[in-house]
Enzyme design. Structure first.
Site, short mmCIF file in Angstrom:
data_model
loop_
_atom_site.label_atom_id
_atom_site.label_comp_id
_atom_site.label_asym_id
_atom_site.label_seq_id
_atom_site.Cartn_x
_atom_site.Cartn_y
_atom_site.Cartn_z
N HIS A 11 0.84 -1.19 0.00
CA HIS A 11 0.00 0.00 0.00
C HIS A 11 0.88 1.24 0.00
O HIS A 11 1.96 1.28 0.61
CB HIS A 11 -0.91 0.02 1.23
CG HIS A 11 -2.07 -0.92 1.14
ND1 HIS A 11 -2.97 -0.91 0.09
CD2 HIS A 11 -2.48 -1.92 1.97
CE1 HIS A 11 -3.88 -1.84 0.29
NE2 HIS A 11 -3.61 -2.49 1.42
N CYS A 60 -0.03 2.00 -5.31
CA CYS A 60 -0.97 3.02 -5.79
C CYS A 60 -0.41 4.41 -5.53
O CYS A 60 0.42 4.62 -4.63
CB CYS A 60 -2.32 2.86 -5.09
SG CYS A 60 -3.17 1.32 -5.50
#
Length: 626
Positions: free
Chosen positions: A271, A320
């Site tokens: 993440h 991301c």
């Protein structure tokens, strides 16, 4: 008989910048009045300096010359002072000499890196200003070179033993100044225009989060990228599921492995987010919601990588880049130095997500799927990444969803495939941390067990124990391997193989590891072998135990305090399969997109498939490895 004239103070040589004003001094004593006359020598011609008839000769430095002073008395006796040199440095960096300069040495010319074939001449130069003119002393790998005491170091025919780090000390009566250290490489590969003095990679995959959706691909992607980088002669540290303290410790140790001329690769899968152009990695223990204080700044890591004078810094972010936490504080960073050695490879563009490709029990990031196909190519690293960008852009599964982005300042055509000419310092930094353990231990009954250890990741250890043919007086022998009771350490995957060649597997799942202070983090791993057997001719079972220690030098070296906690790898999601057997796409937010066809991603080599399977199953629920 006493000399008619005695010079009591000789002039001294100086080394000064152009335009600097000073005076040469000569003092003498005699029986009568004395007269002085200064001379200079230029281009082998000695000439009298008109009007220079005082003890002091004022000079404004313009060009390097030799000077001497003649002293006469009334009885027509004369004597000359020593010849001295006024060395004038025409090109001096701005700000040199410093204000209020008192004549202490100031380096104006540092030696430069040399790459030589064996037998070629080696020449290094150093120059310094100073009043008096500095003396010089050269050092090689910290050792004084007894016969190298001039501005120029000269070796007529360089040998392999002349490789290493050189520096020079300039000193006079007012102080000393050291040159910058410079590497000299002597060897066959040094004829190459571009090469690496070392290749070091840190790969971090965060998969199992405490407060956020789990990911699927980091385990496989880190595992397979390690194999590919090792083919390119990289020393690779691969770590799974790190909290913030462990990530900081791993990065700190990684930075210590870097040095001048090293190719450094930092890869992160997990993440992440972007805030005002800065990228942040999310540790597995980050709260919900998180802020920059809970995360790791990628730009801060890159800034510290640059400080190590690396030749290439490649940062690959498989995460991301959604804009997040717009009101959060921005980390304080200085701009990166314009050294032309930095490459960013982003898996996706700004404010976009990066997708994972789920194919049955195996998952891989879209970015890694194509990076694996191109990373071994002999191309400038930016050109290699451009091929990856094109391939990602043409993948129908992510059309309109994910586009890779490249940023760089690379001024030289450096490639990951460039040859490796390691320096002595680089070899010393790595030491023997990567040596794998293989040993034979013997029970008191005479039975022997062969132990093999292999790091699937730098914080995941696979231990295999094989019972060798037993002595004739033993029957029905059975071996069990576990971590010794009362000890704490890694959560190892342990397998046992008996003499018939069949194998069984067992996992030791310790309770959640508490944060360990330094002594526990530095502890070795103690394993216990339990041998159950019967004596020939009897039915009585006997159990004999033996303990052996696995030294955790590698884990201590790269993870530091609390490192054992990073071995808490649970990847049960990786093992889940869709009932219909379709390939799925996932984002970092756990969104899946069914594809129209199975994945065509490249598979690891056959010999590595079983290791990957072991890593996945170790991280899962404990099913056996085929």
């Amino acid at each position: 008989m006493q000399a008619a004239i005695v010079i009591t103070e000789q002039p001294i040589s100086v080394a000064v910048p152009v335009g600097h004003s000073f005076s040469l001094r000569c003092r003498a004593e005699g029986r009568t009045a004395l007269r002085f006359q200064w001379f200079c020598q230029r281009q082998s011609v000695c000439q009298q300096i008109p009007g220079a008839t005082e003890q002091d000769l004022p000079i404004t430095a313009q060009q390097s010359q030799l000077y001497t002073c003649r002293v006469n008395d009334l009885d027509r006796n004369c004597i000359f002072s020593d010849w001295v040199k006024v060395e004038v440095h025409q090109c001096v960096a701005r700000g040199l000499p410093p204000q209020l300069w008192q004549g202490e040495p100031v380096i104006v010319l540092n030696p430069t890196e040399q790459r030589l074939e064996v037998g070629s001449p080696l020449q290094l130069r150093c120059a310094a200003m100073g009043v008096p003119a500095p003396n010089y002393q050269w050092y090689h790998n910290g050792n004084l070179l007894e016969h190298q005491k001039k501005k120029r170091l000269w070796v007529a025919q360089a040998q392999l033993s002349d490789s290493g780090t050189y520096l020079c000390c300039a000193f006079n009566s007012r102080g000393q100044h050291w040159s910058s250290a410079v590497d000299v490489l002597v060897g066959p590969c040094c004829s190459e225009k571009l090469f690496a003095t070392g290749k070091v990679a840190l790969l971090v995959g965060n998969n199992r989060y405490w407060h956020h959706p789990n990911l699927l691909a980091p385990v496989r992607d880190v595992f397979e990228l390690r194999l590919l980088l090792e083919q390119l002669s990289f020393q690779v540290v691969s770590l799974l599921d790190l909290n913030k303290a462990e990530m900081l410790a791993a990065v700190s140790r990684f930075l210590q492995l870097l040095g001048k001329g090293v190719y450094a690769v930092f890869y992160y899968a997990g993440h992440g987010y972007e805030h005002l152009g800065r990228n942040y990695m999310v540790p597995v223990d980050a709260p919900q919601p998180y802020s920059p204080e809970n995360c790791i700044s990628v730009q801060r890591i890159l800034q510290k990588m640059q400080q190590q004078q690396t030749a290439l810094n490649l940062v690959l972010l498989d995460t991301c880049r959604k804009w997040y936490n717009p009101g959060g504080a921005l980390s304080q960073l200085q701009p990166l130095q314009p050294w032309g050695n930095t490459v960013y490879g982003y898996a996706t563009s700004e404010d976009a997500e990066a997708y994972e490709l789920q194919d049955g029990e195996l998952s891989s990031g879209i970015f890694m799927k194509y990076l694996k196909q191109h990373i071994l190519q002999e191309k400038k690293v930016t050109h290699m990444l451009e091929k990856v960008l094109e391939a990602v852009g043409q993948d129908p599964l992510v059309a309109g969803r994910q586009v890779m982005e490249i940023k760089h300042t690379l001024k030289e055509p450096r490639a990951l495939t460039d040859p490796l000419c390691p320096s002595a310092a680089a070899a010393q930094r790595w030491g023997h941390g990567h040596e794998l353990l293989s040993r034979v231990v013997t029970f008191s009954c005479g039975a022997e067990v062969e132990l093999h250890c292999h790091w699937l990741f730098s914080n995941l250890l696979h231990v295999c124990a094989k019972l060798l043919p037993t002595p004739a007086h033993l029957a029905d022998a059975h071996l069990l391997l576990c971590q010794a009771p009362g000890t704490q350490g890694l959560r190892e995957w342990l397998s046992v193989e008996d003499t018939s060649g069949s194998s069984c597997s067992t996992w030791t799942h310790s309770p959640p590891f508490q944060k360990a202070p330094s002594p526990m983090a530095e502890a070795d791993v103690v394993l216990q072998l339990d041998l159950h057997y019967s004596q020939q001719g009897t039915k009585q079972r006997t159990c004999e135990s033996l303990r052996t220690t696995l030294r955790r030098a590698l884990l201590r070296q790269f993870c530091g305090q609390g490192a054992a906690a990073s071995a808490h790898v649970w990847l049960q999601d990786v093992l889940s399969t869709d009932p219909a057997g379709q390939t799925h796409l996932r984002t970092g937010s756990s969104h899946s997109l069914p594809s129209s066809s199975p994945s065509s991603s490249s598979q690891p080599e056959e010999n590595d498939e079983s290791e990957l399977c072991c890593a996945l199953l170790w991280a899962g629920t404990g099913h056996g490895c085929p």
